[in-house]
Design a protein around this motif. Structure first.
Motif, mmCIF file in Angstrom:
data_model
loop_
_atom_site.group_PDB
_atom_site.id
_atom_site.type_symbol
_atom_site.label_atom_id
_atom_site.label_comp_id
_atom_site.label_asym_id
_atom_site.label_seq_id
_atom_site.Cartn_x
_atom_site.Cartn_y
_atom_site.Cartn_z
ATOM 1 N N LEU A 69 4.595 7.958 17.107
ATOM 2 C CA LEU A 69 3.770 6.759 17.079
ATOM 3 C C LEU A 69 2.487 7.006 16.297
ATOM 4 C CD1 LEU A 69 2.953 3.923 18.057
ATOM 5 C CD2 LEU A 69 2.142 4.981 20.166
ATOM 6 N N TYR A 70 1.810 8.107 16.578
ATOM 7 C CA TYR A 70 0.559 8.454 15.896
ATOM 8 C C TYR A 70 0.784 8.683 14.404
ATOM 9 C CZ TYR A 70 -3.831 11.039 15.049
ATOM 10 O OH TYR A 70 -5.054 11.464 14.569
ATOM 11 N N LEU A 71 1.802 9.470 14.073
ATOM 12 C CA LEU A 71 2.063 9.776 12.665
ATOM 13 C C LEU A 71 2.502 8.534 11.899
ATOM 14 C CD1 LEU A 71 3.911 13.224 12.940
ATOM 15 C CD2 LEU A 71 1.488 12.776 12.523
ATOM 16 N N GLY A 72 3.282 7.678 12.533
ATOM 17 C CA GLY A 72 3.727 6.465 11.861
ATOM 18 C C GLY A 72 2.598 5.502 11.557
ATOM 19 N N GLU A 73 1.523 5.551 12.351
ATOM 20 C CA GLU A 73 0.410 4.642 12.150
ATOM 21 C C GLU A 73 -0.636 5.168 11.176
ATOM 22 O OE1 GLU A 73 0.578 2.470 16.532
ATOM 23 O OE2 GLU A 73 -1.109 3.756 16.024
ATOM 24 N N ILE A 74 -0.702 6.473 10.975
ATOM 25 C CA ILE A 74 -1.707 7.016 10.057
ATOM 26 C C ILE A 74 -1.146 7.260 8.661
ATOM 27 C CG2 ILE A 74 -2.921 8.130 11.967
ATOM 28 C CD1 ILE A 74 -1.803 10.798 11.025
ATOM 29 N N ALA A 75 0.168 7.248 8.508
ATOM 30 C CA ALA A 75 0.781 7.583 7.223
ATOM 31 C C ALA A 75 0.886 6.355 6.326
ATOM 32 C CB ALA A 75 2.171 8.168 7.441
ATOM 33 N N PRO A 76 0.706 6.529 5.017
ATOM 34 C CA PRO A 76 1.000 5.446 4.076
ATOM 35 C C PRO A 76 2.481 5.096 4.117
ATOM 36 C CG PRO A 76 -0.225 7.213 3.010
ATOM 37 C CD PRO A 76 0.212 7.731 4.332
ATOM 38 N N LYS A 77 2.807 3.911 3.662
ATOM 39 C CA LYS A 77 4.172 3.424 3.748
ATOM 40 C C LYS A 77 5.184 4.375 3.117
ATOM 41 C CE LYS A 77 4.605 -0.841 2.805
ATOM 42 N NZ LYS A 77 4.684 -2.120 2.077
ATOM 43 N N ASN A 78 4.846 4.923 1.950
ATOM 44 C CA ASN A 78 5.811 5.752 1.237
ATOM 45 C C ASN A 78 5.957 7.144 1.827
ATOM 46 O OD1 ASN A 78 3.072 6.059 0.254
ATOM 47 N ND2 ASN A 78 3.911 7.474 -1.259
ATOM 48 N N ILE A 84 0.825 -1.198 0.000
ATOM 49 C CA ILE A 84 0.000 0.000 0.000
ATOM 50 C C ILE A 84 0.860 1.250 0.000
ATOM 51 C CG2 ILE A 84 -1.823 1.224 1.216
ATOM 52 C CD1 ILE A 84 -2.616 -1.504 0.118
ATOM 53 N N THR A 85 0.597 2.130 -0.933
ATOM 54 C CA THR A 85 1.203 3.449 -0.945
ATOM 55 C C THR A 85 0.093 4.477 -1.015
ATOM 56 O OG1 THR A 85 1.405 3.444 -3.367
ATOM 57 C CG2 THR A 85 3.289 2.621 -2.093
ATOM 58 N N GLY A 86 0.434 5.733 -0.869
ATOM 59 C CA GLY A 86 -0.587 6.777 -0.899
ATOM 60 C C GLY A 86 0.047 8.120 -1.165
ATOM 61 N N HIS A 87 -0.807 9.143 -1.246
ATOM 62 C CA HIS A 87 -0.310 10.488 -1.487
ATOM 63 C C HIS A 87 -0.621 11.350 -0.273
ATOM 64 C CE1 HIS A 87 -4.525 10.466 -2.777
ATOM 65 N NE2 HIS A 87 -4.554 11.752 -2.463
ATOM 66 N N LEU A 88 0.000 12.519 -0.222
ATOM 67 C CA LEU A 88 -0.142 13.416 0.919
ATOM 68 C C LEU A 88 -1.472 14.154 0.819
ATOM 69 C CD1 LEU A 88 1.271 14.465 3.458
ATOM 70 C CD2 LEU A 88 2.289 16.262 2.058
ATOM 71 N N THR A 89 -2.439 13.714 1.605
ATOM 72 C CA THR A 89 -3.759 14.347 1.601
ATOM 73 C C THR A 89 -3.772 15.533 2.567
ATOM 74 O OG1 THR A 89 -4.581 12.911 3.361
ATOM 75 C CG2 THR A 89 -4.851 12.140 1.092
ATOM 76 N N PHE A 90 -4.796 16.369 2.434
ATOM 77 C CA PHE A 90 -4.906 17.535 3.320
ATOM 78 C C PHE A 90 -5.081 17.125 4.786
ATOM 79 C CE2 PHE A 90 -7.425 20.882 5.414
ATOM 80 C CZ PHE A 90 -6.545 21.935 5.277
ATOM 81 N N PRO A 91 -5.912 16.134 5.108
ATOM 82 C CA PRO A 91 -6.012 15.710 6.516
ATOM 83 C C PRO A 91 -4.686 15.192 7.074
ATOM 84 C CG PRO A 91 -7.910 14.917 5.287
ATOM 85 C CD PRO A 91 -6.951 15.462 4.281
ATOM 86 N N LEU A 92 -3.939 14.425 6.282
ATOM 87 C CA LEU A 92 -2.650 13.925 6.746
ATOM 88 C C LEU A 92 -1.689 15.065 7.050
ATOM 89 C CD1 LEU A 92 -1.612 10.778 4.650
ATOM 90 C CD2 LEU A 92 -1.785 10.968 7.128
ATOM 91 N N LEU A 93 -1.583 16.011 6.114
ATOM 92 C CA LEU A 93 -0.675 17.142 6.308
ATOM 93 C C LEU A 93 -1.121 18.001 7.483
ATOM 94 C CD1 LEU A 93 1.731 18.810 5.347
ATOM 95 C CD2 LEU A 93 0.195 19.994 3.761
ATOM 96 N N SER A 94 -2.430 18.218 7.592
ATOM 97 C CA SER A 94 -2.954 19.085 8.652
ATOM 98 C C SER A 94 -2.687 18.509 10.032
ATOM 99 C CB SER A 94 -4.460 19.302 8.454
ATOM 100 O OG SER A 94 -4.724 19.933 7.223
ATOM 101 N N VAL A 95 -2.975 17.218 10.221
ATOM 102 C CA VAL A 95 -2.789 16.637 11.547
ATOM 103 C C VAL A 95 -1.301 16.526 11.884
ATOM 104 C CG1 VAL A 95 -2.729 14.180 10.900
ATOM 105 C CG2 VAL A 95 -3.702 14.871 13.098
ATOM 106 N N THR A 96 -0.456 16.310 10.877
ATOM 107 C CA THR A 96 0.985 16.278 11.120
ATOM 108 C C THR A 96 1.487 17.624 11.598
ATOM 109 O OG1 THR A 96 1.301 14.575 9.428
ATOM 110 C CG2 THR A 96 3.238 15.837 10.086
#
Length: 555
Positions: free
Chosen positions: A190-199, A51-63
């Protein structure tokens, strides 16, 4: 021979890999997230499992939110007591005089101020021991939200300390901010590592370290005389931490809990699916759900070890020793002395008092730049080059400070060498030793040992932080310029240890790293790049064979 493709073997696929994707970083309280595709049957990767993914707005915002509201406060609190040190000591002395009719002698006054500085680390030590309990009970998001309340309490203590004529409130407030930082330094990655896509795990996982550097920089800028660097403003300066914490407290509930926590630890498939939809920005998350279910099933056969069992386990004694050396060396390198007492160091170097705040701000900018360089080069250069170079640079610059302080009376231009050495120490630290020890703690251990390893590394980290912050003023008074030679020796010894013992962990599986340590007796005679790979149920393992015609082999 190096193979980067899949070989057909009796109708099933056996996976051969020399360079494998990095394993995710794990902290106490959570199982490993596999960097390989989940398997169905022996050695057969499940289709679509990578599984890979792209940087979404929710991911960037919570980071950005948790990095700003939690990680940045650690850096801010490291440096915030630097510029108002004279005013805080004056407040302590005046309060003591009002209570007892006489002021404090220089020795007891230094002791009280050293306690104010170092109690932050003592609180952090306690916080690091509470991480496992908090993330299990409240989740990752919940633990961060509740920990923000500690900052509001600490800000109140420090902000009203002068009005109530209570030095104790300053010390208590510093201890509470340390408790918050001890929790967040583990929970945020820990939180960021679990919500982020592998890449994206590497990029998002190192974002907090950038905000730690920014926190130091903001404390240095706000400490300028034109801003909050005056006697009447120091309580406000210390209590300003409530602003980022309040913002996090207000907004963090808008983002979901970690999907891995929801599914694996709470068995909430519906909640995990909704969280994945939000973070990944795609309706098709079934592959990720299946991967987490496979991980959940594997937990039943894994027994976690305690700290005592880890320390007694001879099979991982070199990994444990490496974590101890690297984490202790990170704090005993002298970087905390530089951060806590930058103004004093520059004053002893002969920098005019009026220029010291601006010189300090310049060092803060160097921290941010060096942190960015380390963040964007670690996956290209590897862990070993960054951390070895960083410790060597810090050791050489520590010796340079000693030489410049001894010669500046006869050679006035040596004061600039002293400033350059301080910049070199900060730059060397932020590029490597600042973040790599946390990565190495995750990568040197298998799933069952990792939580205990983080407790050992985190506790030792904070304990050494406390020790340096407490004893450095006395070491400086007794040894003078020669006190920096202590840090020089520690940095060079740690660099030598890493060069001889600790292997490169970039793009290696935990199994491979474990086998490298099992064959550690060959490290001194055989370079690690000669280590080959063999198939082992679809996963990488080491074999005792040469590569590309080399005659060397591992026993």
């Amino acid at each position: 021979m190096k193979l980067d493709h899949l070989l057909k073997d009796h109708g099933s696929l056996q996976l051969y890999m020399v360079t494998l994707p990095p394993r995710s970083l794990r902290l106490p309280g959570m199982p490993v997230q596999s960097s390989l595709a989940p398997t169905v049957g022996k050695g057969t990767p499940r289709p679509g499992g990578d599984i890979t993914g792209h940087l979404t707005f929710p991911l960037l915002s919570v980071t950005l939110l948790v990095s700003f509201g939690s990680s940045m406060l650690y850096g801010y609190n490291l440096a915030v007591v630097n510029s108002p040190a004279v005013y805080i000591k004056t407040f302590y002395n005046a309060t003591w005089s009002q209570r007892y009719g006489h002021g404090l002698e220089p020795g007891p006054l230094t002791l009280l101020y050293s306690l104010t500085v170092s109690i932050f680390a003592l609180g952090g030590l306690v916080g690091s021991l509470l991480v496992g309990m908090l993330v299990d009970r409240y989740g990752r998001n919940g633990a961060l939200s509740r920990s923000a309340l500690l900052v509001l309490l600490a800000g109140g203590f420090m902000g009203f300390s002068r009005e109530l004529e209570s030095p104790e409130m300053v010390i208590i407030g510093r201890c509470i901010t340390g408790l918050h930082s001890g929790i967040c330094l583990s929970v945020v990655p820990l939180y960021l590592g679990e919500i982020a896509p592998k890449n994206l795990r590497g990029f998002l996982g190192l974002m907090p370290s950038i905000f730690i550097c920014l926190g130091v920089f903001f404390a240095q800028v706000l400490g300028l005389p034109e801003l909050l660097g005056e006697d009447r403003f120091w309580p406000l300066f210390l209590s300003l931490v409530i602003v980022p914490a309040s913002l996090q407290l207000l907004l963090l509930h808008c983002f979901p809990e970690s999907p891995r926590y929801l599914l694996i630890e709470r068995n909430d498939i519906c909640g995990a699916t909704k969280a994945l939809h939000r973070f990944l920005g795609t309706p098709d998350v079934q592959d990720v759900i299946e991967e987490m279910k496979e991980e959940q099933r594997s937990l039943s056969s894994v027994e976690m070890v305690s700290v005592g069992q880890l320390l007694r386990d001879r099979s991982v004694r070199w990994q444990t020793l490496s974590v101890v050396v690297v984490n202790a060396g990170m704090q005993l390198s002298g970087i905390d002395a530089i951060w806590f007492y930058t103004n004093t160091i520059f004053e002893n170097a002969g920098i005019p008092v009026s220029e010291i705040p601006y010189t300090t701000v310049g060092t803060g900018a160097i921290e941010v730049i060096a942190g960015l360089i380390g963040c964007f080069t670690i996956e290209k250069l590897g862990r070993r080059p960054l951390i070895i170079t960083g410790f060597c640079a810090m050791g050489i610059c520590s010796a340079g400070i000693t030489v410049s302080l001894l010669l500046q009376t006869t050679l006035p231009w040596m004061r600039y060498i002293s400033v350059a050495c301080v910049v070199g120490i900060i730059g060397g630290f932020c590029m490597g030793p600042a973040g790599v020890p946390f990565l190495m703690t995750a990568e040197l251990f298998m799933q069952s040992h990792r939580p205990a390893a983080y407790i050992v590394g985190g506790s030792l980290n904070w304990l050494c932080n406390f020790t340096v912050g407490f004893i450095f003023p006395f070491l400086q008074m007794s040894a003078g310029a020669f006190c920096y030679l202590v840090f020089c020796g520690i940095c060079l010894l740690v660099a030598i240890y890493i060069y001889l013992i600790v292997p490169e962990t970039k793009n290696k599986t935990f199994v491979e790293i474990s086998h490298i340590f099992a064959t550690r007796r060959s490290f001194f005679s055989i370079p690690t790049h000669l280590i080959g790979m063999m198939k082992l149920d679809g996963y990488g393992a080491l074999e005792s064979s040469s590569l590309e015609g080399s005659g060397s082999s591992l026993p």
